[in-house]
Design a protein around this motif. Structure first.
Motif, short mmCIF file in Angstrom:
data_model
loop_
_atom_site.label_atom_id
_atom_site.label_comp_id
_atom_site.label_asym_id
_atom_site.label_seq_id
_atom_site.Cartn_x
_atom_site.Cartn_y
_atom_site.Cartn_z
N ASN A 88 0.67 -1.32 -0.33
CA ASN A 88 0.13 0.16 0.01
C ASN A 88 1.04 1.20 0.33
O ASN A 88 1.74 1.32 0.68
N PRO A 89 0.81 2.18 -0.46
CA PRO A 89 1.63 3.78 -1.34
C PRO A 89 1.30 4.51 0.18
O PRO A 89 2.47 5.12 0.62
N ASN A 90 0.63 4.37 1.08
CA ASN A 90 -0.16 5.00 1.52
C ASN A 90 0.27 4.36 3.28
O ASN A 90 -0.01 5.18 4.11
N SER A 91 0.89 3.43 2.86
CA SER A 91 1.67 2.57 4.44
C SER A 91 2.87 4.02 5.35
O SER A 91 3.50 4.15 4.84
N GLU A 92 2.34 3.29 6.61
CA GLU A 92 3.19 4.46 7.38
C GLU A 92 4.11 3.82 8.00
O GLU A 92 4.98 3.88 8.65
N ASN A 93 4.53 2.57 7.32
CA ASN A 93 5.03 2.06 8.42
C ASN A 93 6.04 0.64 6.27
O ASN A 93 6.00 -0.49 6.15
N LEU A 94 6.00 1.85 5.75
CA LEU A 94 6.44 0.97 4.44
C LEU A 94 8.10 0.00 4.38
O LEU A 94 7.87 -1.26 3.15
N GLY A 95 8.90 0.42 4.93
CA GLY A 95 10.57 -0.48 5.36
C GLY A 95 9.77 -2.18 5.92
O GLY A 95 9.96 -3.10 5.23
N ALA A 96 9.31 -1.66 7.25
CA ALA A 96 8.67 -3.47 7.53
C ALA A 96 7.38 -4.08 6.74
O ALA A 96 7.59 -5.25 6.60
N ALA A 97 6.91 -3.43 5.60
CA ALA A 97 5.68 -3.71 5.17
C ALA A 97 6.47 -4.89 3.33
O ALA A 97 6.46 -5.89 3.29
N VAL A 98 7.47 -3.95 3.27
CA VAL A 98 8.61 -4.64 2.32
C VAL A 98 9.64 -6.00 2.36
O VAL A 98 9.37 -6.37 2.08
N ALA A 99 9.62 -5.14 4.36
CA ALA A 99 9.86 -6.76 4.43
C ALA A 99 9.24 -7.90 4.80
O ALA A 99 9.99 -8.66 4.46
N PHE A 100 8.76 -7.87 4.71
CA PHE A 100 7.39 -9.13 5.26
C PHE A 100 6.79 -9.15 4.07
O PHE A 100 7.10 -10.57 3.96
N ALA A 101 6.56 -8.39 2.60
CA ALA A 101 6.47 -8.95 1.26
C ALA A 101 7.64 -9.77 0.68
O ALA A 101 7.25 -11.45 0.35
N ARG A 102 8.93 -9.08 1.02
CA ARG A 102 10.21 -10.00 0.91
C ARG A 102 10.02 -10.91 1.27
O ARG A 102 11.04 -11.94 0.91
N PHE A 103 9.54 -11.28 2.36
CA PHE A 103 10.43 -12.61 3.41
C PHE A 103 9.22 -13.96 2.91
O PHE A 103 9.11 -14.92 2.14
N CYS A 104 8.14 -13.60 2.37
CA CYS A 104 6.32 -14.51 1.60
C CYS A 104 7.24 -14.66 0.45
O CYS A 104 7.13 -15.60 0.47
N ALA A 105 8.17 -14.04 -0.30
CA ALA A 105 9.10 -13.76 -1.39
C ALA A 105 10.63 -15.15 -1.27
O ALA A 105 10.43 -15.43 -2.66
N GLY A 106 10.51 -15.67 -0.29
CA GLY A 106 12.01 -15.74 0.09
C GLY A 106 11.81 -17.08 -0.27
O GLY A 106 10.78 -18.37 0.27
N GLU A 107 13.23 -18.01 0.18
CA GLU A 107 13.37 -19.62 -0.19
C GLU A 107 13.17 -19.93 1.29
O GLU A 107 12.09 -21.00 0.77
N GLU A 108 13.11 -19.32 2.53
CA GLU A 108 12.42 -20.40 3.56
C GLU A 108 11.21 -20.77 3.44
O GLU A 108 10.19 -21.11 3.38
N ALA A 109 9.96 -19.26 3.27
CA ALA A 109 8.55 -19.17 3.37
C ALA A 109 8.17 -20.21 2.23
O ALA A 109 7.10 -20.46 2.00
N GLN A 110 8.69 -20.12 1.34
CA GLN A 110 8.59 -20.91 -0.37
C GLN A 110 8.58 -22.49 0.45
O GLN A 110 7.81 -23.22 -0.46
N MET A 111 9.81 -22.87 0.86
CA MET A 111 9.30 -24.31 1.45
C MET A 111 8.78 -24.27 2.17
O MET A 111 8.07 -25.67 2.29
N MET A 112 8.52 -23.38 2.87
CA MET A 112 7.26 -23.99 4.22
C MET A 112 6.30 -24.06 2.85
O MET A 112 5.29 -25.13 3.23
N LEU A 113 5.74 -23.63 2.14
CA LEU A 113 4.09 -23.71 1.13
C LEU A 113 4.68 -24.92 1.15
O LEU A 113 3.84 -25.79 0.28
N LEU A 114 5.86 -25.59 0.02
CA LEU A 114 6.02 -26.60 -0.52
C LEU A 114 5.96 -27.78 0.14
O LEU A 114 4.88 -28.63 -0.03
N ARG A 115 6.06 -27.53 1.17
CA ARG A 115 5.73 -29.22 2.21
C ARG A 115 4.54 -28.79 2.54
O ARG A 115 4.10 -29.70 2.96
N GLU A 116 4.64 -28.24 3.19
CA GLU A 116 3.14 -28.31 3.91
C GLU A 116 1.59 -27.50 3.69
O GLU A 116 0.04 -27.53 3.99
#
Length: 443
Positions: A332-360
């Protein structure tokens, strides 16, 4: 956030869709937002994530597990879920209204892979390509990156994908000595043979209702025939020879009784019920259909189902085309926590979260490198083990007017497969309606 951004956002609805985020808030404002989005959060912050249930294989929800894994890496960022609505269109309308009205929440939202052009052009999503190294996007399917982009800007971080497969009755094909079809023509012949023997009511079921599901089906069959709804330049191509072949084939299935005439009202669940109830030989559906077909007690065909990539047309060099589905995380461009929002979205796209999706999870990871790994082979899930054989194709989402384009496709093609309009006439009408949609004229 700066008052100028609030004021500019409030007037964004009057700005032409094609103007995009830069025009809506000004180049300097966008640059400021991107700088802020790269900045790690200072002190404890809370990120609100609008997301519907991400199904786990055991019937549970993957969201809490993903959040816990993220918190282990980012203990100062708390993630609260905001329950999404039950339908894709419901989420799209609600988020468009909320973010378009200037709301600072949600900070991150899980949205359909068809949304980036529309949301990016209307200042509803932050462009994220400059927030990560260029190599960040390498592990993801090209079709997904195409669907996530508008005018060279990427507007969403991948989360999970989906794709269509051909499901078939192994027992019925074996009984009649019919090989798994390599072409659509072989499928039709085999299905009719089994129907004539009285072993199935329907030969082939799919989604033909006046809905987005039919746009997905048409996208695939157009690719099978060598065509598309829009060409690479964004011009309408739906009335050309490949479209004639694709839609004529679908109409022919109904005329021949291989597909029931009621297919014009079939949504995903209708086709699924017909197949899991033992009434159909073949089914076109998304990856979740494997689990539903194999569900003991709920499915009459458990243990009797095979899964392969979709066939192709005779005389065509390619097969295995599958419409790209899935959901991605938008900022959301209006977010008051842009840095934290990006960090979370990047995590969901990253290997650890992607492996969780694969396994579970009961969804497909978006990351090709995860699907290529040995863990994918060990799942034993044919929708996972065959995914890398698919040729993913995006719907005509390279325009902010995609919802109107899709409506033109499914409305006119539905009339063709139902017989109320000849194929040629329906395709000409679709071409006219799509042209109007691309010009911003409401349908």
């Amino acid at each position: 956030m700066a008052l100028s951004r609030r004021t500019l956002l409030a007037s964004a609805g009057s700005i032409a869709m094609t103007a995009g985020l830069t025009t809506a808030c000004g180049t300097n404002d966008l640059d400021d937002l991107l700088v802020e989005a790269k900045r790690p959060p200072e002190g404890p912050v809370t990120v609100r994530w609008w997301a519907g249930k991400i199904p786990a294989r055991d019937g549970g929800d993957m969201r809490p597990a993903i959040i816990r894994a993220f918190r282990r890496k980012h203990p100062t960022i708390r993630v609260e879920t905001v329950k999404g609505l039950s339908t894709t269109d419901g989420n799209r309308v609600a988020l468009t209204t909320q973010i378009g009205g200037g709301s600072t929440t949600p900070d991150v939202y899980l949205g359909d892979t068809t949304w980036p052009a529309q949301f990016g052009a209307n200042y509803l999503a932050l462009p994220v390509d400059s927030l990560v190294p260029e190599s960040f996007w390498d592990p993801y399917p090209q079709a997904l990156m195409q669907a996530s982009s508008l005018k060279g800007k990427v507007y969403a971080f991948p989360c999970y994908t989906d794709a269509a497969y051909l499901f078939y009755r192994k027992d019925l094909l074996a009984k009649h000595g019919i090989p798994v079809p390599r072409t659509w023509e072989e499928l039709e012949r085999g299905a009719r043979r089994i129907q004539r023997a009285g072993d199935a009511d329907y030969g082939f079921v799919w989604q033909g209702s006046v809905s987005e599901s039919l746009t997905c089906v048409v996208t695939e069959f157009l690719a099978d025939a060598g065509g598309s709804v829009l060409d690479r330049s964004g011009r309408v191509a739906v009335a050309d020879e490949p479209a004639q072949r694709a839609v004529s084939y679908l109409r022919g299935l109904v005329d021949a009784g291989v597909t029931p005439s009621a297919v014009t009202t079939f949504a995903e669940q209708d086709a699924m019920d017909a197949f899991a109830g033992g009434r159909a030989v073949f089914l076109r559906n998304w990856a979740y259909a494997w689990g539903m077909s194999e569900a003991d007690g709920a499915s009459k065909v458990a243990g009797k189902v095979g899964v392969v990539p979709r066939p192709g047309f005779e005389g065509r060099p390619d097969s295995g085309y599958a419409c790209l589905g899935g959901w991605s995380n938008f900022i959301n461009p209006n977010s008051e926590n842009l840095g934290a929002a990006v960090a979370f979205a990047r995590f969901c796209a990253g290997e650890e979260a992607q492996m969780m999706l694969l396994r579970e999870a009961g969804v497909l990871p978006a990351m090709d490198t995860v699907l290529d790994g040995p863990a994918a082979a060990r799942t034993g899930d044919p929708t996972i083990t065959t995914t890398r054989r698919l040729k993913l194709v995006a719907r005509p989402v390279q325009t902010p007017y995609y919802p109107q384009v899709s409506k033109a496709v499914y409305t006119q093609v539905n009339s063709a497969i139902g017989g109320s309009e000849p194929v040629g006439g329906a395709l000409r009408a679709a071409r006219s309606d799509i042209t109007a949609a691309l010009e911003g004229k409401a349908l």
